[in-house]
Design a protein around this motif. Structure first.
Motif, PDB file in Angstrom:
ATOM      1  N   LYS A  72      35.926  53.725  40.391  1.00  0.00           N
ATOM      2  CA  LYS A  72      35.043  52.574  40.607  1.00  0.00           C
ATOM      3  C   LYS A  72      35.793  51.242  40.530  1.00  0.00           C
ATOM      4  O   LYS A  72      35.377  50.267  41.162  1.00  0.00           O
ATOM      5  CB  LYS A  72      33.923  52.577  39.564  1.00  0.00           C
ATOM      6  CG  LYS A  72      32.975  53.757  39.657  1.00  0.00           C
ATOM      7  CD  LYS A  72      31.883  53.655  38.607  1.00  0.00           C
ATOM      8  CE  LYS A  72      30.903  54.811  38.711  1.00  0.00           C
ATOM      9  NZ  LYS A  72      29.835  54.725  37.674  1.00  0.00           N
ATOM     10  N   PHE A  73      36.848  51.186  39.729  1.00  0.00           N
ATOM     11  CA  PHE A  73      37.570  49.934  39.523  1.00  0.00           C
ATOM     12  C   PHE A  73      39.071  50.175  39.625  1.00  0.00           C
ATOM     13  O   PHE A  73      39.571  51.219  39.198  1.00  0.00           O
ATOM     14  CB  PHE A  73      37.246  49.325  38.151  1.00  0.00           C
ATOM     15  CG  PHE A  73      35.780  49.051  37.935  1.00  0.00           C
ATOM     16  CD1 PHE A  73      35.183  47.915  38.458  1.00  0.00           C
ATOM     17  CD2 PHE A  73      34.996  49.940  37.227  1.00  0.00           C
ATOM     18  CE1 PHE A  73      33.834  47.664  38.273  1.00  0.00           C
ATOM     19  CE2 PHE A  73      33.641  49.707  37.025  1.00  0.00           C
ATOM     20  CZ  PHE A  73      33.055  48.558  37.553  1.00  0.00           C
ATOM     21  N   GLY A  74      39.782  49.196  40.182  1.00  0.00           N
ATOM     22  CA  GLY A  74      41.217  49.311  40.332  1.00  0.00           C
ATOM     23  C   GLY A  74      41.963  49.035  39.039  1.00  0.00           C
ATOM     24  O   GLY A  74      41.573  48.162  38.254  1.00  0.00           O
ATOM     25  N   VAL A  75      43.033  49.774  38.815  1.00  0.00           N
ATOM     26  CA  VAL A  75      43.837  49.603  37.608  1.00  0.00           C
ATOM     27  C   VAL A  75      44.441  48.190  37.550  1.00  0.00           C
ATOM     28  O   VAL A  75      44.473  47.558  36.493  1.00  0.00           O
ATOM     29  CB  VAL A  75      44.954  50.673  37.564  1.00  0.00           C
ATOM     30  CG1 VAL A  75      45.964  50.368  36.475  1.00  0.00           C
ATOM     31  CG2 VAL A  75      44.346  52.050  37.355  1.00  0.00           C
ATOM     32  N   GLY A  76      44.906  47.692  38.689  1.00  0.00           N
ATOM     33  CA  GLY A  76      45.497  46.355  38.720  1.00  0.00           C
ATOM     34  C   GLY A  76      44.490  45.276  38.385  1.00  0.00           C
ATOM     35  O   GLY A  76      44.779  44.352  37.609  1.00  0.00           O
ATOM     36  N   ASP A  77      43.287  45.372  38.936  1.00  0.00           N
ATOM     37  CA  ASP A  77      42.250  44.361  38.692  1.00  0.00           C
ATOM     38  C   ASP A  77      41.831  44.352  37.223  1.00  0.00           C
ATOM     39  O   ASP A  77      41.703  43.280  36.611  1.00  0.00           O
ATOM     40  CB  ASP A  77      41.027  44.635  39.572  1.00  0.00           C
ATOM     41  CG  ASP A  77      41.324  44.456  41.050  1.00  0.00           C
ATOM     42  OD1 ASP A  77      42.333  43.802  41.372  1.00  0.00           O
ATOM     43  OD2 ASP A  77      40.543  44.978  41.877  1.00  0.00           O
ATOM     44  N   ILE A  78      41.607  45.531  36.646  1.00  0.00           N
ATOM     45  CA  ILE A  78      41.155  45.608  35.254  1.00  0.00           C
ATOM     46  C   ILE A  78      42.261  45.139  34.305  1.00  0.00           C
ATOM     47  O   ILE A  78      41.982  44.481  33.297  1.00  0.00           O
ATOM     48  CB  ILE A  78      40.701  47.042  34.910  1.00  0.00           C
ATOM     49  CG1 ILE A  78      39.499  47.433  35.780  1.00  0.00           C
ATOM     50  CG2 ILE A  78      40.352  47.156  33.436  1.00  0.00           C
ATOM     51  CD1 ILE A  78      38.295  46.508  35.651  1.00  0.00           C
ATOM     52  N   GLY A  79      43.508  45.450  34.630  1.00  0.00           N
ATOM     53  CA  GLY A  79      44.605  44.956  33.803  1.00  0.00           C
ATOM     54  C   GLY A  79      44.661  43.442  33.798  1.00  0.00           C
ATOM     55  O   GLY A  79      44.865  42.809  32.751  1.00  0.00           O
ATOM     56  N   MET A  80      44.469  42.836  34.957  1.00  0.00           N
ATOM     57  CA  MET A  80      44.460  41.385  35.070  1.00  0.00           C
ATOM     58  C   MET A  80      43.303  40.791  34.268  1.00  0.00           C
ATOM     59  O   MET A  80      43.468  39.808  33.539  1.00  0.00           O
ATOM     60  CB  MET A  80      44.363  40.995  36.547  1.00  0.00           C
ATOM     61  CG  MET A  80      44.439  39.530  36.833  1.00  0.00           C
ATOM     62  SD  MET A  80      44.733  39.158  38.599  1.00  0.00           S
ATOM     63  CE  MET A  80      43.390  40.087  39.386  1.00  0.00           C
ATOM     64  N   GLY A  81      42.120  41.397  34.384  1.00  0.00           N
ATOM     65  CA  GLY A  81      40.965  40.923  33.634  1.00  0.00           C
ATOM     66  C   GLY A  81      41.139  41.083  32.130  1.00  0.00           C
ATOM     67  O   GLY A  81      40.717  40.223  31.348  1.00  0.00           O
ATOM     68  N   ALA A  82      41.766  42.193  31.706  1.00  0.00           N
ATOM     69  CA  ALA A  82      41.979  42.429  30.273  1.00  0.00           C
ATOM     70  C   ALA A  82      42.916  41.388  29.676  1.00  0.00           C
ATOM     71  O   ALA A  82      42.683  40.885  28.563  1.00  0.00           O
ATOM     72  CB  ALA A  82      42.547  43.837  30.057  1.00  0.00           C
ATOM     73  N   LEU A  83      43.973  41.033  30.399  1.00  0.00           N
ATOM     74  CA  LEU A  83      44.905  40.022  29.893  1.00  0.00           C
ATOM     75  C   LEU A  83      44.248  38.648  29.842  1.00  0.00           C
ATOM     76  O   LEU A  83      44.461  37.879  28.900  1.00  0.00           O
ATOM     77  CB  LEU A  83      46.157  39.980  30.773  1.00  0.00           C
ATOM     78  CG  LEU A  83      47.276  39.042  30.323  1.00  0.00           C
ATOM     79  CD1 LEU A  83      47.707  39.337  28.892  1.00  0.00           C
ATOM     80  CD2 LEU A  83      48.472  39.159  31.262  1.00  0.00           C
ATOM     81  N   TYR A  84      43.439  38.348  30.829  1.00  0.00           N
ATOM     82  CA  TYR A  84      42.732  37.060  30.858  1.00  0.00           C
ATOM     83  C   TYR A  84      41.761  36.972  29.683  1.00  0.00           C
ATOM     84  O   TYR A  84      41.691  35.946  28.988  1.00  0.00           O
ATOM     85  CB  TYR A  84      41.994  36.920  32.181  1.00  0.00           C
ATOM     86  CG  TYR A  84      41.391  35.557  32.419  1.00  0.00           C
ATOM     87  CD1 TYR A  84      42.175  34.410  32.441  1.00  0.00           C
ATOM     88  CD2 TYR A  84      40.025  35.410  32.641  1.00  0.00           C
ATOM     89  CE1 TYR A  84      41.630  33.155  32.667  1.00  0.00           C
ATOM     90  CE2 TYR A  84      39.464  34.167  32.870  1.00  0.00           C
ATOM     91  CZ  TYR A  84      40.269  33.045  32.885  1.00  0.00           C
ATOM     92  OH  TYR A  84      39.708  31.812  33.114  1.00  0.00           O
TER      93      TYR A  84
END
Length: 300
Positions: A72-84
């Protein structure tokens, strides 16, 4: 009402994670988790974030995949959101524009590596010789920038939503140093440094979302002492880890997660993981595997 500061995954979430329910093999999920955490660490270093923020982001990233699927969600996108999100939690906020630019560089470099590897197997000619990576900065008014910005906002929102806004993270660094002092190993050459390194490496595994942080600290000390061949009392009646209320089964399981990070991987396996960072590519790969009769096969 008591508050759980470090919510842990249930047995059902561990055994049958949402990603596995969508047909993603266990080893692919494990490697994508590790690669996503590496991207967070690399981005944090480039953005000069402190280690606590980067570690917090990786723990949130690992928790997220126990409540929703990589389908459902991309690993790259969620990693970026987690760091933010972690930069806000640790009161060292980063500019959205800077984070987007850094992730674009990292993902562009990964795409270049994939393109280079596909050329490497062809006969060497002037037209097919691998080119060095050169990053072309994107315009702040380009569609690519706005797409990444939307992905970042959605990722942060989804992390908060899926985790129920329970984003408190406790890290075991201070606890581990205290345990090392209790055991009289603080002045033993290599022990604090090696154990600290194992704690950092463990961030690439799901252990921070599965086990209590004091047990993770004990496991890293256990692994360090085995690696450096330092004897500690292990009598069946009073083993040293019982001093810290840790269970040997949990300790060995954590060590297993960490040691699997160091297993040799073929170049094809590495390239596959980099290619599956986005949910679109992951879905395409799963469809190809199902059509080929693999059903999301697991690598040996």
């Amino acid at each position: 009402m008591s508050v759980i500061l470090s919510p842990l995954a249930s047995l059902d979430q561990i055994v049958n994670s949402p990603s596995r329910q969508h047909g993603i093999p266990e080893d692919i999920e494990e490697d994508l988790r590790a690669y996503g955490c590496k991207l967070i660490q690399q981005a944090g270093i480039l953005l000069k974030q402190n280690q606590v923020a980067m570690a917090t982001a990786q723990v949130l990233f690992q928790r997220f995949w126990f409540v929703t699927s990589m389908h459902k969600f991309g690993v790259g996108d969620i990693g970026m959101g987690a760091l933010y999100l972690a930069s806000k939690l640790e009161e060292c906020p980063i500019r959205m524009r800077d984070l987007i630019n850094v992730y674009d560089v990292l993902l562009s470099r990964a795409r270049h590596s994939l393109a280079t590897s596909s050329v490497a197997g062809e006969p060497s000619t002037l037209s097919t010789a691998p080119k060095p990576f050169h990053y072309e900065p994107m315009s702040y008014f380009s569609q690519r920038f706005y797409d990444l910005k939307d992905a970042l906002v959605i990722a942060e929102m989804q992390i908060l939503k899926q985790l129920g806004f329970n984003v408190q993270v406790q890290l075991p660094y201070g606890t581990m140093i205290n345990y090392i002092r209790v055991l009289g190993l603080a002045d033993t050459d290599g022990v604090p440094h090696q154990a600290w390194g194992y704690l950092n490496d463990a961030l690439q595994t799901p252990v921070y979302a599965i086990y209590p942080f004091p047990t993770i600290a004990v496991a890293c000390i256990f692994l360090t002492c085995r690696k450096l061949q330092i004897p500690l009392p292990e009598q069946p009646s009073h083993p040293w880890w019982s001093l810290f209320d840790a269970d040997l089964g949990d300790i060995t399981a954590i060590c297993g997660y960490i040691l699997r990070l160091y297993r040799p991987r073929s170049e094809a396996e590495k390239q596959l993981v980099m290619a599956l960072v986005s949910k679109t590519e992951l879905r395409k790969w799963l469809e190809m595997e199902q059509q080929a009769g693999g059903g999301g096969r697991s690598r040996a």
